[in-house]
Write a protein that holds these residues in place. Sequence first.
Motif, PDB file in Angstrom:
ATOM      1  N   THR A 163       4.231  -7.679  -6.519  1.00 29.87           N
ATOM      2  CA  THR A 163       3.328  -8.628  -5.884  1.00 29.87           C
ATOM      3  C   THR A 163       1.995  -7.950  -5.613  1.00 29.87           C
ATOM      4  O   THR A 163       1.933  -6.808  -5.181  1.00 29.87           O
ATOM      5  CB  THR A 163       3.918  -9.138  -4.553  1.00 29.87           C
ATOM      6  OG1 THR A 163       4.157  -8.018  -3.708  1.00 29.87           O
ATOM      7  CG2 THR A 163       5.202  -9.897  -4.782  1.00 29.87           C
ATOM      8  N   ALA A 164       0.928  -8.662  -5.876  1.00 32.94           N
ATOM      9  CA  ALA A 164      -0.406  -8.118  -5.634  1.00 32.94           C
ATOM     10  C   ALA A 164      -0.703  -8.052  -4.142  1.00 32.94           C
ATOM     11  O   ALA A 164      -1.551  -7.292  -3.707  1.00 32.94           O
ATOM     12  CB  ALA A 164      -1.451  -8.981  -6.342  1.00 32.94           C
ATOM     13  N   SER A 165      -0.016  -8.862  -3.344  1.00 34.36           N
ATOM     14  CA  SER A 165      -0.289  -8.870  -1.908  1.00 34.36           C
ATOM     15  C   SER A 165       0.214  -7.605  -1.219  1.00 34.36           C
ATOM     16  O   SER A 165      -0.255  -7.263  -0.148  1.00 34.36           O
ATOM     17  CB  SER A 165       0.342 -10.103  -1.257  1.00 34.36           C
ATOM     18  OG  SER A 165       1.743 -10.044  -1.411  1.00 34.36           O
ATOM     19  N   ALA A 177      -0.264  -4.245  -0.766  1.00 33.35           N
ATOM     20  CA  ALA A 177      -1.257  -3.211  -1.049  1.00 33.35           C
ATOM     21  C   ALA A 177      -0.593  -1.851  -1.057  1.00 33.35           C
ATOM     22  O   ALA A 177       0.294  -1.577  -0.273  1.00 33.35           O
ATOM     23  CB  ALA A 177      -2.361  -3.271   0.000  1.00 33.35           C
ATOM     24  N   THR A 218      -6.032  -3.160  -3.944  1.00 36.49           N
ATOM     25  CA  THR A 218      -5.966  -4.496  -3.369  1.00 36.49           C
ATOM     26  C   THR A 218      -5.649  -5.573  -4.406  1.00 36.49           C
ATOM     27  O   THR A 218      -5.226  -6.657  -4.044  1.00 36.49           O
ATOM     28  CB  THR A 218      -7.281  -4.849  -2.648  1.00 36.49           C
ATOM     29  OG1 THR A 218      -8.365  -4.733  -3.569  1.00 36.49           O
ATOM     30  CG2 THR A 218      -7.507  -3.919  -1.473  1.00 36.49           C
ATOM     31  N   ASP A 219      -5.878  -5.270  -5.693  1.00 37.92           N
ATOM     32  CA  ASP A 219      -5.576  -6.250  -6.735  1.00 37.92           C
ATOM     33  C   ASP A 219      -5.512  -5.541  -8.083  1.00 37.92           C
ATOM     34  O   ASP A 219      -6.252  -4.597  -8.324  1.00 37.92           O
ATOM     35  CB  ASP A 219      -6.657  -7.325  -6.769  1.00 37.92           C
ATOM     36  CG  ASP A 219      -6.253  -8.567  -7.548  1.00 37.92           C
ATOM     37  OD1 ASP A 219      -5.117  -8.628  -8.046  1.00 37.92           O
ATOM     38  OD2 ASP A 219      -7.079  -9.481  -7.658  1.00 37.92           O
ATOM     39  N   THR A 220      -4.637  -5.983  -8.932  1.00 37.83           N
ATOM     40  CA  THR A 220      -4.576  -5.476 -10.301  1.00 37.83           C
ATOM     41  C   THR A 220      -5.341  -6.473 -11.157  1.00 37.83           C
ATOM     42  O   THR A 220      -4.776  -7.395 -11.718  1.00 37.83           O
ATOM     43  CB  THR A 220      -3.120  -5.318 -10.765  1.00 37.83           C
ATOM     44  OG1 THR A 220      -2.434  -6.542 -10.551  1.00 37.83           O
ATOM     45  CG2 THR A 220      -2.425  -4.221  -9.997  1.00 37.83           C
ATOM     46  N   VAL A 221      -6.637  -6.296 -11.243  1.00 37.72           N
ATOM     47  CA  VAL A 221      -7.568  -7.265 -11.797  1.00 37.72           C
ATOM     48  C   VAL A 221      -7.429  -7.452 -13.295  1.00 37.72           C
ATOM     49  O   VAL A 221      -7.456  -8.552 -13.801  1.00 37.72           O
ATOM     50  CB  VAL A 221      -9.009  -6.820 -11.475  1.00 37.72           C
ATOM     51  CG1 VAL A 221     -10.024  -7.766 -12.054  1.00 37.72           C
ATOM     52  CG2 VAL A 221      -9.207  -6.690  -9.988  1.00 37.72           C
ATOM     53  N   VAL A 281      -8.510  -1.734 -11.657  1.00 36.85           N
ATOM     54  CA  VAL A 281      -7.861  -2.236 -10.446  1.00 36.85           C
ATOM     55  C   VAL A 281      -8.936  -2.360  -9.384  1.00 36.85           C
ATOM     56  O   VAL A 281      -9.923  -1.614  -9.384  1.00 36.85           O
ATOM     57  CB  VAL A 281      -6.729  -1.314  -9.938  1.00 36.85           C
ATOM     58  CG1 VAL A 281      -5.588  -1.256 -10.921  1.00 36.85           C
ATOM     59  CG2 VAL A 281      -7.230   0.064  -9.607  1.00 36.85           C
ATOM     60  N   LYS A 282      -8.765  -3.317  -8.497  1.00 34.04           N
ATOM     61  CA  LYS A 282      -9.674  -3.457  -7.368  1.00 34.04           C
ATOM     62  C   LYS A 282      -9.158  -2.526  -6.275  1.00 34.04           C
ATOM     63  O   LYS A 282      -7.967  -2.515  -5.977  1.00 34.04           O
ATOM     64  CB  LYS A 282      -9.714  -4.897  -6.882  1.00 34.04           C
ATOM     65  CG  LYS A 282     -10.815  -5.156  -5.889  1.00 34.04           C
ATOM     66  CD  LYS A 282     -10.990  -6.630  -5.640  1.00 34.04           C
ATOM     67  CE  LYS A 282     -12.181  -6.840  -4.724  1.00 34.04           C
ATOM     68  NZ  LYS A 282     -12.404  -8.250  -4.489  1.00 34.04           N
ATOM     69  N   ASN A 307     -15.454  -1.046  -1.164  1.00 31.70           N
ATOM     70  CA  ASN A 307     -14.628  -1.871  -2.044  1.00 31.70           C
ATOM     71  C   ASN A 307     -15.247  -1.849  -3.426  1.00 31.70           C
ATOM     72  O   ASN A 307     -16.458  -2.034  -3.572  1.00 31.70           O
ATOM     73  CB  ASN A 307     -14.563  -3.315  -1.546  1.00 31.70           C
ATOM     74  CG  ASN A 307     -13.775  -3.421  -0.275  1.00 31.70           C
ATOM     75  OD1 ASN A 307     -12.636  -3.006  -0.219  1.00 31.70           O
ATOM     76  ND2 ASN A 307     -14.381  -3.965   0.767  1.00 31.70           N
ATOM     77  N   TYR A 309     -14.118  -1.078  -7.998  1.00 27.42           N
ATOM     78  CA  TYR A 309     -13.170  -1.096  -9.108  1.00 27.42           C
ATOM     79  C   TYR A 309     -13.003   0.309  -9.666  1.00 27.42           C
ATOM     80  O   TYR A 309     -13.950   1.076  -9.736  1.00 27.42           O
ATOM     81  CB  TYR A 309     -13.670  -2.043 -10.209  1.00 27.42           C
ATOM     82  CG  TYR A 309     -13.834  -3.445  -9.721  1.00 27.42           C
ATOM     83  CD1 TYR A 309     -12.774  -4.343  -9.770  1.00 27.42           C
ATOM     84  CD2 TYR A 309     -15.036  -3.881  -9.171  1.00 27.42           C
ATOM     85  CE1 TYR A 309     -12.912  -5.641  -9.293  1.00 27.42           C
ATOM     86  CE2 TYR A 309     -15.177  -5.174  -8.692  1.00 27.42           C
ATOM     87  CZ  TYR A 309     -14.115  -6.044  -8.756  1.00 27.42           C
ATOM     88  OH  TYR A 309     -14.249  -7.314  -8.281  1.00 27.42           O
TER      89      TYR A 309
END
Length: 97
Positions: free
Chosen positions: A29-31, A33, A66-69, A74-75, A86, A88
Motif C-alpha cells: 500500500t502506498a499509504s 510510508a 510517500t508515493d511510488t510515482v 519515488v516521491k 519534498n 523525487y
Amino acid sequence: MNKTALFLLSLLGLAACTAAKEDTGNTRTASAAQANTIVECILYDGMTKQSAQLTSLGADTQVQITDTVDVYFVKARVMKNGQVLNGYMYRSCFGKQ
C-alpha cells in the motif's frame, strides 16, 4: 458425469483461492510510508534529470517514501538542516526490496 463436474468445480475453486492468496501477499500500500536508508543520491524538484536539485543526500540520511510515482522515481520526504523537503528520487537510490 456429476462426479466429474463436481471434481472440476472443486479444482477451479481451489485454484481461485490460491490465486487470491498470492495476490494479497504481494501487494504494497502506498499509504504505508516507509523510512529507508540510501546511498548518495539527489532529491529533485521534478521527475526528470533537468529538474532542479533540492539537495544531495548522503548514506546516513533517512528518507520517507510517500508515493511510488513512476517506474524510475519515488516521491520522498527528507528532513535536512531542520527543514522538511519534498521531492523525487530515483528508485535506484534504494537497493532491491
